[in-house]
Design a protein around this motif. Sequence first.
Motif, mmCIF file in Angstrom:
data_model
loop_
_atom_site.group_PDB
_atom_site.id
_atom_site.type_symbol
_atom_site.label_atom_id
_atom_site.label_comp_id
_atom_site.label_asym_id
_atom_site.label_seq_id
_atom_site.Cartn_x
_atom_site.Cartn_y
_atom_site.Cartn_z
ATOM 1 N N LEU A 201 0.825 -1.202 0.000
ATOM 2 C CA LEU A 201 0.000 0.000 0.000
ATOM 3 C C LEU A 201 0.861 1.254 0.000
ATOM 4 O O LEU A 201 2.060 1.200 0.278
ATOM 5 C CB LEU A 201 -0.927 -0.004 1.215
ATOM 6 C CG LEU A 201 -1.837 -1.236 1.337
ATOM 7 C CD1 LEU A 201 -2.676 -1.141 2.602
ATOM 8 C CD2 LEU A 201 -2.710 -1.406 0.110
ATOM 9 N N LYS A 202 0.217 2.390 -0.295
ATOM 10 C CA LYS A 202 0.918 3.682 -0.346
ATOM 11 C C LYS A 202 1.655 4.002 0.940
ATOM 12 O O LYS A 202 2.688 4.647 0.910
ATOM 13 C CB LYS A 202 -0.071 4.811 -0.647
ATOM 14 C CG LYS A 202 -0.317 5.027 -2.099
ATOM 15 C CD LYS A 202 -1.093 6.305 -2.326
ATOM 16 C CE LYS A 202 -1.111 6.615 -3.800
ATOM 17 N NZ LYS A 202 -1.761 7.883 -4.073
ATOM 18 N N ASN A 203 1.131 3.556 2.075
ATOM 19 C CA ASN A 203 1.770 3.846 3.360
ATOM 20 C C ASN A 203 2.882 2.846 3.692
ATOM 21 O O ASN A 203 3.326 2.771 4.835
ATOM 22 C CB ASN A 203 0.728 3.895 4.478
ATOM 23 C CG ASN A 203 0.086 2.545 4.746
ATOM 24 O OD1 ASN A 203 0.452 1.524 4.171
ATOM 25 N ND2 ASN A 203 -0.902 2.540 5.618
ATOM 26 N N ASP A 204 3.317 2.073 2.706
ATOM 27 C CA ASP A 204 4.381 1.070 2.813
ATOM 28 C C ASP A 204 4.000 -0.177 3.607
ATOM 29 O O ASP A 204 4.827 -1.055 3.799
ATOM 30 C CB ASP A 204 5.683 1.667 3.376
ATOM 31 C CG ASP A 204 6.378 2.546 2.356
ATOM 32 O OD1 ASP A 204 6.295 2.245 1.148
ATOM 33 O OD2 ASP A 204 7.007 3.543 2.772
ATOM 34 N N SER A 205 2.763 -0.270 4.073
ATOM 35 C CA SER A 205 2.323 -1.503 4.716
ATOM 36 C C SER A 205 1.900 -2.484 3.616
ATOM 37 O O SER A 205 1.770 -2.110 2.446
ATOM 38 C CB SER A 205 1.169 -1.241 5.681
ATOM 39 O OG SER A 205 0.018 -0.831 4.975
ATOM 40 N N THR A 206 1.691 -3.713 3.989
ATOM 41 C CA THR A 206 1.210 -4.723 3.043
ATOM 42 C C THR A 206 -0.069 -5.332 3.583
ATOM 43 O O THR A 206 -0.324 -5.329 4.792
ATOM 44 C CB THR A 206 2.255 -5.838 2.808
ATOM 45 O OG1 THR A 206 2.575 -6.435 4.059
ATOM 46 C CG2 THR A 206 3.500 -5.305 2.130
ATOM 47 N N ILE A 207 -0.852 -5.846 2.672
ATOM 48 C CA ILE A 207 -2.116 -6.473 3.034
ATOM 49 C C ILE A 207 -2.372 -7.616 2.064
ATOM 50 O O ILE A 207 -1.975 -7.547 0.902
ATOM 51 C CB ILE A 207 -3.285 -5.452 3.006
ATOM 52 C CG1 ILE A 207 -4.538 -6.067 3.597
ATOM 53 C CG2 ILE A 207 -3.506 -4.912 1.610
ATOM 54 C CD1 ILE A 207 -5.618 -5.070 3.925
ATOM 55 N N VAL A 208 -3.011 -8.665 2.558
ATOM 56 C CA VAL A 208 -3.441 -9.746 1.679
ATOM 57 C C VAL A 208 -4.811 -9.374 1.144
ATOM 58 O O VAL A 208 -5.701 -8.977 1.900
ATOM 59 C CB VAL A 208 -3.486 -11.094 2.433
ATOM 60 C CG1 VAL A 208 -4.103 -12.180 1.557
ATOM 61 C CG2 VAL A 208 -2.086 -11.501 2.877
ATOM 62 N N ALA A 209 -4.976 -9.487 -0.147
ATOM 63 C CA ALA A 209 -6.245 -9.138 -0.795
ATOM 64 C C ALA A 209 -7.251 -10.256 -0.565
ATOM 65 O O ALA A 209 -7.474 -11.105 -1.419
ATOM 66 C CB ALA A 209 -6.028 -8.879 -2.281
ATOM 67 N N ASP A 210 -7.846 -10.229 0.611
ATOM 68 C CA ASP A 210 -8.879 -11.203 0.939
ATOM 69 C C ASP A 210 -10.257 -10.627 0.611
ATOM 70 O O ASP A 210 -10.369 -9.527 0.060
ATOM 71 C CB ASP A 210 -8.774 -11.630 2.404
ATOM 72 C CG ASP A 210 -8.937 -10.469 3.381
ATOM 73 O OD1 ASP A 210 -9.299 -9.347 2.973
ATOM 74 O OD2 ASP A 210 -8.702 -10.703 4.582
#
Length: 127
Positions: A72-81
């Motif tokens: 993400l733009k804020n440099d965090s990551t997320i799993v697209a669930d």
Amino acid sequence: MSLLLQKKVSNSVDTDNTTDTVTTEQADTLTTSAQRGKTLFEQHKCQSCHPIDGSNQLTPPLRGLYGNERKLKNDSTIVADEGYIKESIQYPGAKVVQGYNDNMPSFRDLMSDQELQEITDYIKALR
């Protein structure tokens, strides 16, 4: 004409067109909910900004989105669930993918919970 033959005929697509949403083989395996989601995706003209293969480079590709990690733009990551997909449709600015702008309108007041689930099921099926 038998129902199976009608289904085969109606699922014919030109796979050379980059705006096609699914191939004939994929369309044959969509759940009923995902098939309705595909119809909603087309009715809402989602493919005008979200060609499945990401060919316009304005939006992240949807093919292969579900279950994969996004930065993400804020440099965090997320799993697209499933939750991420629904949130992105209802509150598109909440988690913007790095390298893309926050310019998608919200669809939170434009579709029912059932329609949101159907479009989510369709996006999940795009592998």
